[in-house]
Design an enzyme around this catalytic site. Structure first.
Site, PDB file in Angstrom:
ATOM      1  CD  GLU A 250      -2.619  -0.988   2.749  1.00 43.65           C
ATOM      2  OE1 GLU A 250      -2.273  -0.147   3.594  1.00 43.65           O
ATOM      3  OE2 GLU A 250      -3.541  -1.775   2.935  1.00 43.65           O
ATOM      4  CE  LYS A 252       5.397   4.763   6.973  1.00 41.13           C
ATOM      5  NZ  LYS A 252       4.989   6.093   7.391  1.00 41.13           N
ATOM      6  NE  ARG A 257      -2.850   3.611  12.619  1.00 36.21           N
ATOM      7  CZ  ARG A 257      -2.034   2.555  12.656  1.00 36.21           C
ATOM      8  NH1 ARG A 257      -0.737   2.734  12.784  1.00 36.21           N
ATOM      9  NH2 ARG A 257      -2.505   1.342  12.571  1.00 36.21           N
ATOM     10  NE  ARG A 272       2.177   6.261  16.053  1.00 36.57           N
ATOM     11  CZ  ARG A 272       3.025   5.648  15.253  1.00 36.57           C
ATOM     12  NH1 ARG A 272       2.893   5.734  13.957  1.00 36.57           N
ATOM     13  NH2 ARG A 272       4.020   4.971  15.744  1.00 36.57           N
ATOM     14  CD  GLU A 302      -1.381   8.446   7.635  1.00 35.41           C
ATOM     15  OE1 GLU A 302      -1.826   7.596   8.440  1.00 35.41           O
ATOM     16  OE2 GLU A 302      -0.315   9.029   7.810  1.00 35.41           O
ATOM     17  CG  PHE A 342      -4.802   2.156   6.424  1.00 37.59           C
ATOM     18  CD1 PHE A 342      -4.530   1.266   7.454  1.00 37.59           C
ATOM     19  CD2 PHE A 342      -4.641   3.511   6.661  1.00 37.59           C
ATOM     20  CE1 PHE A 342      -4.101   1.721   8.696  1.00 37.59           C
ATOM     21  CE2 PHE A 342      -4.216   3.975   7.904  1.00 37.59           C
ATOM     22  CZ  PHE A 342      -3.946   3.071   8.919  1.00 37.59           C
ATOM     23  NE  ARG A 417       7.642  -0.229  16.556  1.00 31.28           N
ATOM     24  CZ  ARG A 417       7.259   0.831  15.834  1.00 31.28           C
ATOM     25  NH1 ARG A 417       7.189   0.746  14.528  1.00 31.28           N
ATOM     26  NH2 ARG A 417       6.968   1.967  16.410  1.00 31.28           N
ATOM     27  CE  LYS A 423       8.519   2.117  10.465  1.00 34.00           C
ATOM     28  NZ  LYS A 423       8.152   3.008  11.523  1.00 34.00           N
TER      29      LYS A 423
HETATM   30  P1  AMP Z   1       5.852   5.446  11.048  1.00 31.85           P
HETATM   31  O1  AMP Z   1       5.186   6.709  11.571  1.00 31.85           O
HETATM   32  O2  AMP Z   1       7.008   5.725  10.145  1.00 31.85           O
HETATM   33  O3  AMP Z   1       6.135   4.447  12.143  1.00 31.85           O
HETATM   34  O4  AMP Z   1       4.758   4.733  10.116  1.00 31.85           O
HETATM   35  C1  AMP Z   1       3.532   4.302  10.571  1.00 31.85           C
HETATM   36  C2  AMP Z   1       2.455   5.306  10.213  1.00 31.85           C
HETATM   37  O5  AMP Z   1       2.292   5.396   8.813  1.00 31.85           O
HETATM   38  C3  AMP Z   1       1.070   4.894  10.687  1.00 31.85           C
HETATM   39  O6  AMP Z   1       0.874   5.207  12.034  1.00 31.85           O
HETATM   40  C4  AMP Z   1       0.160   5.673   9.766  1.00 31.85           C
HETATM   41  O7  AMP Z   1      -0.075   6.967  10.313  1.00 31.85           O
HETATM   42  C5  AMP Z   1       0.985   5.887   8.514  1.00 31.85           C
HETATM   43  N1  AMP Z   1       0.488   5.214   7.300  1.00 31.85           N
HETATM   44  C6  AMP Z   1       0.549   5.751   6.074  1.00 31.85           C
HETATM   45  N2  AMP Z   1       0.078   4.906   5.149  1.00 31.85           N
HETATM   46  C7  AMP Z   1      -0.306   3.786   5.787  1.00 31.85           C
HETATM   47  C8  AMP Z   1      -0.848   2.543   5.372  1.00 31.85           C
HETATM   48  N3  AMP Z   1      -1.071   2.277   4.089  1.00 31.85           N
HETATM   49  N4  AMP Z   1      -1.106   1.611   6.332  1.00 31.85           N
HETATM   50  C9  AMP Z   1      -0.845   1.856   7.629  1.00 31.85           C
HETATM   51  N5  AMP Z   1      -0.331   3.014   8.072  1.00 31.85           N
HETATM   52  C10 AMP Z   1      -0.046   3.980   7.178  1.00 31.85           C
END
Ligand code: AMP
Length: 588
Positions: A250, A252, A257, A272, A302, A342, A417, A423
């Protein structure tokens, strides 16, 4: 239950930093607590009155607390201020002042936990013109009947300066031991906490009904679910190694969130970090229920700022303009968004957490009708490196950060996690330029142009094993004057006198902060460090890991809690990856 029992426990807890000792103190306290007050105690330990998502905030200012101390003791405010300046802790100052009390009270009423809690609750709910006077009246009436030690803790709770350094995991360990005799039952408690986000309720249930009832915990609409998080990978190859040859990719997106709870006309949004954020997104509240085909539902999306003319995605920072109390309507038109769905976590009265990803996504596409405002996050099934690379390219071109990779046959793991979601971000792909989200734990006063701000910050990773924050670097570059100003405003109220027990740092700072604020940094390299504590002993005995040439990227990650910061495990993975790249290129 007498408040003095709680005050004595708090005082013991303040004197240690060791998790095992803290757990033991908690177990002793829980065993003495009547079951109907246990939830109140659990909230108070965390410096709260209710779970975060209810938004009950005490917010008593120091000036007001001083007026209440003065009213109760008959001692002039000036003297209270002097005492406060000496130690820097108003709770402690109050206990000294009250020892010297000139007014005697005759009809002393017992201070019970119930009474303190109810009075604090009334204070939190007060609004309007006369609220200041009423707050002073309530606080001083408590102080009149309190011993100096009790008074100091009442004030610390009121001012938000109770710093026992007790993490949720420690509370759950102690609950499992006290009410089921087995620390291993923490896992069951964790599940209950993950679906309810309400530790007080979990505590009350295990105390009154036992562990069997905890196993039956279910999602409740309008109580947020703790979100599932992703591990990071550095390359398509690593993703394939971890996920096989058939998984979902998907986009990102770089937004906020939002967990959307809907039942009929009623809609609430949670961030979040589980705070209610409905006020910042009146456009979601108004538009989303109209396009939902369900009686009740919990969805994840998102929210992303967009350029209205081109439809392009804009960076996360743009959304911060909506974080305001007043004139939100103006911000909504100035900073338009789209909502990109999502996941679905609950549908028509039933949890979807156990449903696998593939079926959740299918269900999501039946529930949400797309329009200009509401979209599904673009998704495709990928089978090999080429397909991931192509989709990654598309996602970057559309203005997103990279990809989220999700296993098709796995459930939604609330609050954890793991490697069912990965990611893959653009910056992870360039060998040593990874970004990390780190917790600010300490500060060093600025010199020259930076006088009056914290010119350099001490940063930490999250150590999941010990639930602590381990130092990893000092950062002094990448800050604009505006950043420095903004950081000073946010950090100044978080200054503590004693280092929070969850901070693990040998390096001394000019000031210590509550480990709460997360910022993003990039660095040139991860190196072995004799000073820093991140991943201590994991790579080399007696040494930790540090970032070389760290630089602030300009992103303050307001949406992240400190437990969401980069973990030592992640840093170790990056460290090993970096060595591998060097090896593959014959550099070592
Ligand atoms: P990170 O902040 O780098 O840990 O990445 C996780 C965050 O990416 C999540 O908390 C979401 O806010 C965001 N996010 C963006 N796109 C997606 C997606 N397709 N699925 C899940 N989370 C996503």
């Amino acid at each position: 239950m007498e408040f003095s029992i709680l005050a004595d426990s708090f005082s013991k807890m303040e004197s240690t930093r060791k998790r095992l000792e803290l757990t033991q103190f908690l177990v002793e306290l829980f065993e003495k607590t009547p079951h109907e007050v246990i939830s109140k105690i659990v909230y108070l330990i965390q410096g709260k009155l209710r779970p975060d998502f209810e938004g009950v905030e005490l917010g008593v200012a120091e000036k007001l607390a001083m007026r209440a101390i003065s009213k109760s003791s008959g001692i002039p405010i000036k003297k209270i201020e002097d005492e406060y300046r000496k130690g820097g802790d108003l709770g402690h100052a109050a206990s000294i002042i009250l020892e010297q009390k000139t007014q005697t009270t005759f009809l002393v009423e017992d201070i019970t936990i119930e009474r303190v809690y109810e009075t604090l609750f009334k204070i939190a709910k007060l609004e309007g013109v006369r609220s200041q006077d009423m707050k002073i009246k309530y606080i001083s009436s408590l102080l009149n009947d309190a011993s100096p030690l009790e008074a100091s803790f009442i004030l610390k709770i009121l001012l938000g300066t109770l710093r026992l350094g007790i993490a949720e995991n420690t509370v759950m360990d102690a609950l499992a031991i006290a009410f089921s005799g087995n620390k291993e039952n923490r896992k069951i408690l964790e599940y209950a906490y993950n679906v309810s986000s309400d530790l007080g309720k979990v505590a009350e249930t295990i105390a009154i009904k036992g562990i069997k009832e905890i196993e039956k915990f279910e999602i409740i609409l309008f109580n947020p679910i703790r979100p599932m998080l992703a591990d990071r990978v550095k390359s398509e190859d690593e993703a394939i190694e971890k996920m096989g040859d058939n998984f979902a990719a998907e986009y990102k997106l770089d937004g906020e969130r939002v967990q959307i709870h809907i039942e009929g006309e009623k809609v609430e949004l949670f961030s979040r970090s589980l705070e209610k954020i409905s006020n910042y997104y009146p456009d979601i509240i108004e538009n989303i229920p109209k396009i939902i085909q369900a009686d009740n539902v919990i969805l994840e999306a998102e929210a992303v700022a967009i350029n209205e003319n081109t439809g392009e995605f804009l960076p996360f920072q743009e959304l911060m303009h909506r974080r305001r109390k007043y004139k939100i309507e103006k911000a909504v038109t100035q900073y338009p968004i789209t909502v990109n769905f999502f996941d679905v976590l609950y549908y028509n009265g039933k949890s979807c957490l156990e449903v696998d990803y593939k079926n959740r996504r299918d269900r999501l596409e039946k529930i949400v009708k797309e329009d200009n405002f509401a979209k599904y996050i673009p998704m495709t099934i990928v089978k090999n490196k080429n397909e991931i690379e192509d989709f990654f390219e598309n996602s970057i071109n559309a203005g997103s950060e990279g990809l989220m990779l999700k296993m098709l046959d796995k459930p939604y793991k609330a609050g954890s996690r793991g490697s069912h979601w990965l990611k893959l971000k653009r910056e992870y792909q360039n060998e040593l330029g990874d970004s990390l989200d780190l917790v600010i734990i300490g500060g060093f006063f600025g010199k020259g142009r930076r006088t009056g701000s914290y010119g350099t910050l001490l940063l930490a990773t999250y150590d999941e094993d010990y639930d602590t924050f381990t130092s990893i670097c000092k950062v002094g570059t990448g800050f604009s004057d505006e950043n420095l100003d903004q950081l000073y405003q946010i950090l100044h109220p978080k200054v503590t006198i004693k280092k929070n027990p969850r901070i693990n740092s040998e390096m001394e700072a000019d000031v210590w902060f509550e480990p709460e604020l997360v910022i993003e940094v990039v660095a040139s390299e991860i190196t072995i460090s004799p000073i820093h504590k991140a991943a201590k002993d994991k790579i080399r005995k007696g040494a930790g890991l540090a970032l070389r040439f760290p630089k602030f990227t300009g992103k303050i990650r307001m949406e992240k809690t400190s437990e969401d910061a980069s973990t030592n495990e992640e840093v170790i993975t990056l460290y090993k990856g970096q060595k591998k790249v060097a090896h593959d290129k014959n550099l070592i």
